[in-house]
Design an enzyme around this catalytic site. Structure first.
Site, mmCIF file in Angstrom:
data_model
loop_
_atom_site.group_PDB
_atom_site.id
_atom_site.type_symbol
_atom_site.label_atom_id
_atom_site.label_comp_id
_atom_site.label_asym_id
_atom_site.label_seq_id
_atom_site.Cartn_x
_atom_site.Cartn_y
_atom_site.Cartn_z
ATOM 1 N N HIS A 211 0.745 8.493 7.716
ATOM 2 C CA HIS A 211 2.055 7.929 8.046
ATOM 3 C C HIS A 211 3.105 9.025 8.185
ATOM 4 C CE1 HIS A 211 0.274 4.090 6.318
ATOM 5 N NE2 HIS A 211 0.549 3.815 7.569
ATOM 6 N N HIS B 197 0.492 6.776 3.278
ATOM 7 C CA HIS B 197 -0.417 7.902 3.113
ATOM 8 C C HIS B 197 -0.051 9.008 4.084
ATOM 9 C CE1 HIS B 197 -2.658 6.758 6.684
ATOM 10 N NE2 HIS B 197 -2.715 5.521 6.215
ATOM 11 N N LYS C 117 0.886 -1.158 0.000
ATOM 12 C CA LYS C 117 0.000 0.000 0.000
ATOM 13 C C LYS C 117 0.926 1.211 0.000
ATOM 14 C CE LYS C 117 -3.530 -2.207 2.798
ATOM 15 N NZ LYS C 117 -4.146 -2.193 4.110
HETATM 16 N N1 ARG Z 1 0.592 -0.511 10.140
HETATM 17 C C1 ARG Z 1 -0.273 0.256 10.991
HETATM 18 C C2 ARG Z 1 -0.993 1.336 10.180
HETATM 19 O O1 ARG Z 1 -0.625 1.622 9.065
HETATM 20 C C3 ARG Z 1 0.459 0.929 12.140
HETATM 21 C C4 ARG Z 1 1.190 0.008 13.085
HETATM 22 C C5 ARG Z 1 1.455 0.669 14.400
HETATM 23 N N2 ARG Z 1 2.228 -0.116 15.309
HETATM 24 C C6 ARG Z 1 1.763 -1.206 15.975
HETATM 25 N N3 ARG Z 1 2.580 -1.832 16.773
HETATM 26 N N4 ARG Z 1 0.533 -1.629 15.820
HETATM 27 O O2 ARG Z 1 -1.940 1.915 10.663
#
Ligand code: ARG
Length: 407
Positions: A107, A104, A101
């Site tokens: 992030h 965005h 992906k």
């Molecule tokens: N990949 C997730 C997202 O894009 C964020 C992960 C954050 N860290 C965790 N340990 N869950 O929203």
């Protein structure tokens, strides 16, 4: 005794001590304040103290005193900030985009806020582990691999066969097919089983897809000068079974409609029944929460973290509250170790709603950086060139006809 002035027109600091002393010394608060002022020796740092209202003493710092301090701070390597006497091992989990992906704009927030927090802690002398909890695992890979096997098999065997833009588009198509076509759904499920059982070919395909995304993420990290250690969700796969074993022996694991779960305290449905946190679905798959439990267990047990900080959008607040609760009840978290979620709000467009492109898609971070400022865009492109990353290949040139997908 001394508080910051509530209003700058009263100066910098304010003391209310005369009011509480008045009764005890047996005269009016104003009188007490006058006598305090008469004895105050603050001329080296403050203008003459003033008395206001019923007996407030107002203090205003002298500009010379302030500028003198600023000069001293400037000359100091540590800008006047002393290093902590209790260095801690701190994990900061930030940025954490998802493979296949696009990164965005949300992030970007996680990346910038997380980096700032890490910098502050590092400067204070803490030992910071900056972790990128990349979304590199899950059923979506079965779906994507199954789809690519049909429409673009070389993407699964050759690096650089497609770029991230194409990958994202394929992902969307695969998802659509997955939702509409039960047969494809089954193919995708078998792909996941193959991948999870360690099949060499599937593993290689998965790695290629991850590398593809990783390269593009790195362009952005280089541009923003962000240091991160990648430890994606897949890293915790070998520990998921241990998580369940621990929950089992803590007496927390309950089977509910074929799924393994932990019933939460303080989270209820509208009938007042405790909500479950599912840790193993009825089809045997682990999920995002299980991985986060394994991550806490690992970060505390192996990394010896004394503080763990997560930076994500506020939409994940209850996920973290639930996961933290279960981790504590499982006995993995000593009372001295805080688990902290740092939530941030939605990135909004001018209309006050979630920032979207005109076609309704989420705005890609890359496009935003390109559009908002020409300076960064230029640097960005030159980094791109140095890295030898190919320009976006147009999607229309590779599908659907070329891959015999006539639809
Ligand atoms: N990949 C997730 C997202 O894009 C964020 C992960 C954050 N860290 C965790 N340990 N869950 O929203």
């Amino acid at each position: 005794m001394l508080g910051v002035a509530t209003n700058p027109k009263f100066g910098d600091y304010q003391a209310n001590v005369a009011l509480s002393l008045a009764k005890r010394v047996g005269c009016s608060p104003r009188e007490v304040a006058e006598r305090v002022i008469a004895h105050l020796r603050v001329e080296d740092c403050c203008e003459a103290p003033t008395l206001a209202g019923p007996g407030f003493i107002n203090l205003t710092l002298k500009p010379d005193y302030l500028s003198d301090w600023l000069r001293r701070i400037e000359a100091d390597d540590r800008l006047g900030i002393v290093a902590t006497t209790h260095p801690q091992r701190v994990v900061v989990d930030f940025s954490s985009p998802n493979i296949a992906k696009e990164m965005h704009v949300g992030h970007l927030r996680s990346t910038i806020i997380g980096d700032a927090i890490a910098h502050v802690l590092e400067f204070q002398g803490h030992d910071v582990l900056r972790l990128n909890h990349v979304g590199d695992w899950g059923t979506q890979f079965g779906m994507l691999i199954a789809y690519l096997r049909e429409v673009c098999p070389e993407a699964l065997t050759t690096s650089d066969a497609i770029d991230l833009g194409d990958l994202v588009a394929f992902y969307k198509q695969a998802k659509q097919r997955f939702d509409e076509n039960p047969e494809f759904k089954e193919t995708a499920r078998l792909e996941v089983v193959k991948l999870q059982s360690g099949d060499a070919e599937s593993h290689k395909a998965w790695q290629l897809l991850c590398n593809q995304s990783r390269r593009e993420f790195q362009v952005i990290y280089d541009w923003l000068d962000i240091q991160l250690v990648e430890r994606g969700e897949s890293f915790y796969n070998p520990f998921l079974a241990d998580v369940l074993a621990d929950l089992q022996s803590a007496g927390l694991l309950v089977e509910d409609a074929g799924a393994q779960c932990v019933f939460l305290e303080g989270f209820t449905n509208k009938d007042g029944d405790a909500l479950p946190l599912i840790v193993k679905k009825s089809d045997g798959a682990y999920n995002y929460a299980t991985t986060d439990l394994a991550a806490i267990r690992y970060r505390l047990g192996q990394d010896k973290a004394e503080r763990v900080i997560y930076v994500t959008d506020a939409g994940q607040s209850s996920h973290f509250a639930q996961v933290f609760q279960v981790a504590k009840r499982a006995g993995w978290v000593p009372d001295t170790v805080p688990l902290i979620h740092v939530p941030f709000g939605l990135v909004q467009g001018e209309d006050g709603k979630r920032l979207k492109t005109r076609s309704g898609d989420t705005v890609r971070l890359k496009d935003l950086l390109d559009e908002r400022s020409h300076g960064p865009a230029r640097i960005f492109r030159s980094v791109w060139k140095q890295k030898g990353v190919r320009r976006q290949m147009s999607l229309s040139s590779i599908q659907p006809k070329r891959w015999g997908l006539g639809q």
